[in-house]
Scaffold this active site. Structure first.
Site, PDB file in Angstrom:
ATOM      1  N   ARG A  65       0.842  -1.197   0.000  1.00  0.00           N
ATOM      2  CA  ARG A  65       0.000   0.000   0.000  1.00  0.00           C
ATOM      3  C   ARG A  65       0.880   1.251   0.000  1.00  0.00           C
ATOM      4  O   ARG A  65       1.943   1.272   0.632  1.00  0.00           O
ATOM      5  CB  ARG A  65      -0.883   0.033   1.255  1.00  0.00           C
ATOM      6  CG  ARG A  65      -2.032  -0.944   1.223  1.00  0.00           C
ATOM      7  CD  ARG A  65      -3.103  -0.567   0.188  1.00  0.00           C
ATOM      8  NE  ARG A  65      -4.216  -1.492   0.205  1.00  0.00           N
ATOM      9  CZ  ARG A  65      -4.338  -2.547  -0.601  1.00  0.00           C
ATOM     10  NH1 ARG A  65      -3.406  -2.822  -1.488  1.00  0.00           N
ATOM     11  NH2 ARG A  65      -5.402  -3.328  -0.523  1.00  0.00           N
ATOM     12  N   HIS A  86      -0.906   0.104  -9.838  1.00  0.00           N
ATOM     13  CA  HIS A  86      -1.610  -0.839  -8.926  1.00  0.00           C
ATOM     14  C   HIS A  86      -2.142  -2.056  -9.689  1.00  0.00           C
ATOM     15  O   HIS A  86      -3.344  -2.332  -9.698  1.00  0.00           O
ATOM     16  CB  HIS A  86      -2.749  -0.129  -8.178  1.00  0.00           C
ATOM     17  CG  HIS A  86      -3.178  -0.852  -6.932  1.00  0.00           C
ATOM     18  ND1 HIS A  86      -3.570  -0.211  -5.777  1.00  0.00           N
ATOM     19  CD2 HIS A  86      -3.266  -2.190  -6.658  1.00  0.00           C
ATOM     20  CE1 HIS A  86      -3.898  -1.107  -4.862  1.00  0.00           C
ATOM     21  NE2 HIS A  86      -3.714  -2.336  -5.382  1.00  0.00           N
TER      22      HIS A  86
HETATM   23  P1  NDP Z   1      -1.884 -11.853   5.039  1.00  0.00           P
HETATM   24  O1  NDP Z   1      -2.811 -11.367   6.095  1.00  0.00           O
HETATM   25  O2  NDP Z   1      -1.990 -13.248   4.576  1.00  0.00           O
HETATM   26  O3  NDP Z   1      -0.370 -11.626   5.500  1.00  0.00           O
HETATM   27  C1  NDP Z   1       0.035 -10.500   6.204  1.00  0.00           C
HETATM   28  C2  NDP Z   1       1.456 -10.720   6.717  1.00  0.00           C
HETATM   29  O4  NDP Z   1       1.923  -9.491   7.287  1.00  0.00           O
HETATM   30  C3  NDP Z   1       1.542 -11.771   7.817  1.00  0.00           C
HETATM   31  O5  NDP Z   1       2.739 -12.489   7.678  1.00  0.00           O
HETATM   32  C4  NDP Z   1       1.584 -10.916   9.089  1.00  0.00           C
HETATM   33  O6  NDP Z   1       2.252 -11.521  10.172  1.00  0.00           O
HETATM   34  C5  NDP Z   1       2.404  -9.752   8.599  1.00  0.00           C
HETATM   35  N1  NDP Z   1       2.210  -8.580   9.467  1.00  0.00           N
HETATM   36  C6  NDP Z   1       1.077  -7.877   9.699  1.00  0.00           C
HETATM   37  N2  NDP Z   1       1.302  -6.875  10.570  1.00  0.00           N
HETATM   38  C7  NDP Z   1       2.605  -6.947  10.897  1.00  0.00           C
HETATM   39  C8  NDP Z   1       3.449  -6.186  11.745  1.00  0.00           C
HETATM   40  N3  NDP Z   1       2.980  -5.150  12.462  1.00  0.00           N
HETATM   41  N4  NDP Z   1       4.740  -6.546  11.839  1.00  0.00           N
HETATM   42  C9  NDP Z   1       5.222  -7.610  11.139  1.00  0.00           C
HETATM   43  N5  NDP Z   1       4.480  -8.372  10.307  1.00  0.00           N
HETATM   44  C10 NDP Z   1       3.184  -8.039  10.193  1.00  0.00           C
HETATM   45  O7  NDP Z   1      -2.060 -10.846   3.788  1.00  0.00           O
HETATM   46  P2  NDP Z   1      -1.830 -11.132   2.242  1.00  0.00           P
HETATM   47  O8  NDP Z   1      -0.499 -11.751   2.092  1.00  0.00           O
HETATM   48  O9  NDP Z   1      -2.996 -11.843   1.668  1.00  0.00           O
HETATM   49  O10 NDP Z   1      -1.857  -9.632   1.647  1.00  0.00           O
HETATM   50  C11 NDP Z   1      -0.871  -8.688   2.026  1.00  0.00           C
HETATM   51  C12 NDP Z   1      -1.166  -7.313   1.440  1.00  0.00           C
HETATM   52  O11 NDP Z   1      -0.829  -7.261   0.048  1.00  0.00           O
HETATM   53  C13 NDP Z   1      -2.618  -6.845   1.447  1.00  0.00           C
HETATM   54  O12 NDP Z   1      -3.012  -6.396   2.720  1.00  0.00           O
HETATM   55  C14 NDP Z   1      -2.614  -5.739   0.409  1.00  0.00           C
HETATM   56  O13 NDP Z   1      -2.318  -4.511   1.045  1.00  0.00           O
HETATM   57  C15 NDP Z   1      -1.450  -6.103  -0.509  1.00  0.00           C
HETATM   58  N6  NDP Z   1      -1.935  -6.424  -1.866  1.00  0.00           N
HETATM   59  C16 NDP Z   1      -1.538  -5.631  -2.927  1.00  0.00           C
HETATM   60  C17 NDP Z   1      -1.920  -5.931  -4.211  1.00  0.00           C
HETATM   61  C18 NDP Z   1      -1.469  -5.143  -5.379  1.00  0.00           C
HETATM   62  O14 NDP Z   1      -1.970  -5.358  -6.499  1.00  0.00           O
HETATM   63  N7  NDP Z   1      -0.510  -4.255  -5.256  1.00  0.00           N
HETATM   64  C19 NDP Z   1      -2.801  -7.089  -4.505  1.00  0.00           C
HETATM   65  C20 NDP Z   1      -3.117  -7.877  -3.337  1.00  0.00           C
HETATM   66  C21 NDP Z   1      -2.713  -7.523  -2.080  1.00  0.00           C
HETATM   67  P3  NDP Z   1       1.515 -12.674  11.052  1.00  0.00           P
HETATM   68  O15 NDP Z   1       1.275 -13.805  10.099  1.00  0.00           O
HETATM   69  O16 NDP Z   1       2.515 -13.009  12.072  1.00  0.00           O
HETATM   70  O17 NDP Z   1       0.241 -12.080  11.558  1.00  0.00           O
HETATM   71  C1  OXD Z   2      -5.717  -6.096  -2.922  1.00  0.00           C
HETATM   72  C2  OXD Z   2      -5.242  -5.167  -3.943  1.00  0.00           C
HETATM   73  O1  OXD Z   2      -5.629  -5.797  -1.728  1.00  0.00           O
HETATM   74  O2  OXD Z   2      -5.580  -5.358  -5.126  1.00  0.00           O
HETATM   75  O3  OXD Z   2      -6.195  -7.184  -3.306  1.00  0.00           O
HETATM   76  O4  OXD Z   2      -4.493  -4.251  -3.635  1.00  0.00           O
END
Ligand code: NDP
Ligand code: OXD
Length: 313
Positions: free
Chosen positions: A228, A276
């Site tokens: 993000r 994006h």
């Molecule tokens: P998940 O919820 O599966 O994974 C999130 C990860 O981040 C987990 O490993 C979590 O740790 C870690 N995390 C969260 N907060 C913290 C913190 N404070 N410190 C350290 N680690 C942290 O999410 P996804 O993998 O499915 O998606 C991730 C992000 O990707 C989405 O939220 C979105 O913003 C972005 N995205 C962007 C896209 C694009 O087109 N650019 C498309 C799709 C997604 P733990 O497991 O220990 O909780």
């Molecule tokens: C998502 C994205 O969060 O597209 O899936 O950014």
């Protein structure tokens, strides 16, 4: 299942037609309504949304669930009037992981193989081979080891890179050295040469790509932000590129989207901008999760991909 209900679709990013078609095929008894043609608000039991305007969801009195059109839910949680009693779900992979890993692998190879510098050299008609670095000596650091970051980390390790990962809690991933929590952040950064951000945007992670983070990376590191725009302190990135602390950045997400005309990122020689698109919502691949969740909720079961609203992801 006896359902005679409406689903409200809201997105400025995604066309509704593929969703109308896919949902109509799977659950023809559900009426698909596209904002602003909401009709009677009491008919709406489900909302499938991307960045809905604040107050929209709170105005649906019989809402049973809110489904995010993406993996992230930060654009939904921003709404101060979000109905707290209504479950919120997000997409868990649903076609996103493969696309995210493709983008992240492309970005990793771009910096690993110095393509950024070769394209600058080409513009100057300069023929200048740079020293080769074997993948085993290149440290790729992955922030966030969830569904998407975890998929990429394993694929990068399989390609032979040295992969470090950072998450809130411990993870076991083949070929990945995992660092956890606040105490693991600094040692994770100190060795990372290509840093990729896959974190959800929460109060804890907002602005995490900042001057302090960049200063902890080895000089000349590169960053890739595919999570993000709110994770990045834009002025700190420009300073780190200008000082040579960072060598390059590939950015898919921005604080303001679309990236405004005249923004310094557009023409910066060290920055690659994409609109994006790291992973796009493909209705055909996502609809199954929406349908499964409607069926589960109608049976009184918990939906998949339930978001912990207090945690923010
Ligand atoms: P998940 O919820 O599966 O994974 C999130 C990860 O981040 C987990 O490993 C979590 O740790 C870690 N995390 C969260 N907060 C913290 C913190 N404070 N410190 C350290 N680690 C942290 O999410 P996804 O993998 O499915 O998606 C991730 C992000 O990707 C989405 O939220 C979105 O913003 C972005 N995205 C962007 C896209 C694009 O087109 N650019 C498309 C799709 C997604 P733990 O497991 O220990 O909780
Ligand atoms: C998502 C994205 O969060 O597209 O899936 O950014």
């Amino acid at each position: 299942m006896a359902v005679d209900v409406g689903l409200l679709f809201y997105s400025e990013m995604d066309a509704p037609e593929p969703w109308r078609e896919a949902l109509g095929r799977e659950l023809p008894e559900i009426e698909f309504r596209v904002w602003p043609d909401v009709g009677g608000v009491e008919d709406i039991r489900y909302a499938l949304v991307w960045k809905p305007p604040p107050g929209l969801l709170g105005g649906l009195p019989r809402l049973k669930a809110i489904f995010s059109l993406g993996a992230g839910v930060d654009g939904i949680l921003l709404d101060p009037a979000l109905p707290a009693h209504v479950p919120l779900t997000r997409m868990v992979d649903a076609g996103l992981a493969g696309q995210m890993s493709e983008y992240a692998l492309y970005a990793t190879l771009h910096f690993h193989r110095c393509m950024d510098r070769y394209s600058q050299q080409q513009r100057r008609e300069h023929w200048g081979p740079l020293p080769a670095v074997p993948a085993e000596e290149r440290v790729v650091g992955v922030m966030g080891l969830g569904v998407l970051g975890g998929d990429f980390a394993c694929k990068a390790a399989a390609l032979g890179f040295r992969v470090a990962g950072w998450s809130r809690s411990h993870r076991q991933l083949d070929g990945v050295t995992v660092f956890e929590g606040d105490s693991g952040f600094e040692p994770f950064l100190r060795q990372t040469q290509i840093l990729l951000n896959f974190l959800p945007l929460t109060p804890q992670t907002a602005g995490i790509l900042n001057a302090r983070t960049f200063a902890l990376l080895p000089r000349g590191a590169c960053i890739v932000n595919i999570a993000r725009g709110g994770h990045l302190v834009e002025a700190d990135l420009l300073s780190a590129l200008d000082s040579g602390q960072l060598n390059g950045a590939m950015l898919d997400v921005f604080a303001t989207e679309p990236l405004p005309a005249g923004h310094p990122f557009w023409n910066h020689p060290g920055i690659v901008v994409t609109p994006h698109i790291a992973a796009q919502a493909i209705a055909e691949l996502m609809i199954e999760q929406v349908v499964e969740n409607i069926r589960r909720i109608e049976r009184g079961e918990a939906p998949l991909g339930l978001v912990d609203v207090r945690r923010g992801y």
